[in-house]
Write an enzyme that holds these catalytic residues in place. Structure first.
Site, mmCIF file in Angstrom:
data_model
loop_
_atom_site.group_PDB
_atom_site.id
_atom_site.type_symbol
_atom_site.label_atom_id
_atom_site.label_comp_id
_atom_site.label_asym_id
_atom_site.label_seq_id
_atom_site.Cartn_x
_atom_site.Cartn_y
_atom_site.Cartn_z
ATOM 1 N N TYR A 1 -8.406 5.522 -12.582
ATOM 2 C CA TYR A 1 -7.489 5.461 -11.529
ATOM 3 C C TYR A 1 -6.752 4.416 -11.139
ATOM 4 O O TYR A 1 -5.548 4.219 -10.796
ATOM 5 C CB TYR A 1 -8.164 6.167 -10.344
ATOM 6 C CG TYR A 1 -7.334 6.461 -9.146
ATOM 7 C CD1 TYR A 1 -6.355 7.551 -9.055
ATOM 8 C CD2 TYR A 1 -7.561 5.352 -7.869
ATOM 9 C CE1 TYR A 1 -5.871 7.786 -7.966
ATOM 10 C CE2 TYR A 1 -6.710 5.560 -6.978
ATOM 11 C CZ TYR A 1 -5.825 6.630 -6.601
ATOM 12 O OH TYR A 1 -5.073 7.011 -5.798
ATOM 13 N N LYS B 1 -2.929 3.227 -11.178
ATOM 14 C CA LYS B 1 -1.994 2.917 -10.068
ATOM 15 C C LYS B 1 -1.438 1.493 -10.441
ATOM 16 O O LYS B 1 -0.483 1.299 -9.871
ATOM 17 C CB LYS B 1 -2.797 3.128 -8.884
ATOM 18 C CG LYS B 1 -3.312 4.502 -8.428
ATOM 19 C CD LYS B 1 -2.016 5.440 -8.127
ATOM 20 C CE LYS B 1 -2.046 6.766 -7.744
ATOM 21 N NZ LYS B 1 -1.008 7.343 -7.567
#
Length: 255
Positions: free
Chosen positions: A162, A166
Site C-alpha cells: 500500500y 501511494k
C-alpha cells in the site's frame, strides 16, 4: 465560532472512484452539497445505490455506476458512462484503493498481493486519468485530484504494498501534471492521515494512538477534515495549482 464558507462548485461535472462508503462517500456528499453533479463508481453496489438514492432524495444530482479498477475495460466503460450521464467532465477524484498488505512484513507479502494492490491503486489511477483526459481538456476547468496517503511520506511499517502504491501515485501526479498541463488540466494529490472510516477499522488501536499523539492537532481525523482540500483543488481558486501534494493529516507529517 466563525461560519465556514463552502467552496462553490455549482454545475461542475465530477466523477469519483471508490465513492460508495467511507472517505469516498464523504467526497461524493461534499461535492453534491457544493453544487456539483456527480457520478461515482465502486464494487459495493448496494452501498453505492443507497448513497446515490439518499442524495437524490435530498435534491442532488448524483448517480452510481459499477466500477472495478482491477479491470481495465471496467475503468474505460465507467468513465464513458459517467461522461455520457454528465454531458461532459470537469473533475476527477481518484479515491478508490485497496490495502491488502496491512499487518504483514515485507518478507511476508505474496507476489499476488503485491500485484493486486499495484493493479488497483497505481494502474487503476493511471487508466482513470488517461480515460478522463479527452473530456477534461474540453473543459475550461479540468482538474484531477489523486488521493494518496501520508503513509508514503513517513514510511509506515507492515504496509509495504500500500505504501509503495501511494508513493507511486504521488510520483505519477507530478509527471501527469506536466503532461496534462499543456492541455489546461491540473493534477494534484492529497495525502490524508489515518482517517476514522470503515476501511481503517482493521488498523490496531496502537497505530491510531500513534497518529493522535504525533499530530500537531492531537485528535482523531474524520472525513470532514479531508473533503475541503479536495473541493478546493477542484475549484476555480486552484486553477494555477498543479503537480502539488497536500498532506492532510493534522500536522503528523509536515513539509
Amino acid at each position: 465560532m466563525r461560519d465556514v464558507v463552502p467552496v462553490a462548485l455549482n454545475g461542475r461535472r465530477v466523477i469519483v472512484t471508490g465513492g460508495a462508503r467511507g472517505l469516498g462517500a464523504a467526497f461524493v456528499a461534499a461535492l453534491a452539497q457544493a453544487g456539483a453533479r456527480v457520478v461515482f463508481g465502486d464494487l459495493l453496489h448496494d452501498d453505492g445505490e443507497a448513497l446515490a438514492a439518499s442524495l437524490r432524495a435530498a435534491g442532488h444530482q448524483v448517480s452510481y455506476r459499477p466500477l472495478d479498477l482491477a479491470q481495465p475495460a471496467s475503468v474505460a466503460a465507467f468513465v464513458e458512462a459517467a461522461v455520457a450521464t454528465l454531458g461532459g467532465l470537469d473533475g476527477l477524484v481518484n479515491n478508490a484503493a485497496i490495502t491488502n498488505s496491512g499487518g504483514k512484513l515485507a518478507t511476508e507479502l505474496s507476489i499476488d498481493t503485491w500485484d493486486a494492490v499495484m493493479n488497483v491503486n497505481v494502474r487503476g489511477t493511471w487508466l482513470a486519468c488517461t480515460a478522463a483526459l479527452p473530456h477534461l481538456r474540453d473543459s475550461a476547468r479540468g482538474a484531477i485530484v489523486n488521493v494518496a496517503s501520508d503513509t508514503a511520506l513517513w514510511g509506515a511499517p507492515k504496509l509495504l504494498a500500500y505504501v509503495a502504491s501511494k508513493g507511486a501515485v504521488i510520483a505519477m501526479t507530478h509527471s501527469l501534471a506536466r503532461e496534462f498541463g499543456e492541455q489546461g488540466v491540473t493534477v494534484n494529490a492529497i495525502a490524508p492521515g489515518l482517517t476514522e472510516v470503515e476501511a481503517t477499522a482493521y488498523v490496531p488501536q496502537a497505530r491510531h494512538d500513534y497518529y493522535c499523539e504525533g499530530r500537531a492537532l492531537p485528535r482523531a481525523q474524520v472525513p470532514a477534515d479531508v473533503t475541503g482540500p479536495v473541493l478546493f483543488l477542484l475549484s476555480d481558486a486552484a486553477r494555477f495549482v498543479t503537480g502539488q501534494l497536500l498532506p492532510v493529516n493534522g500536522g503528523f507529517v509536515m513539509n
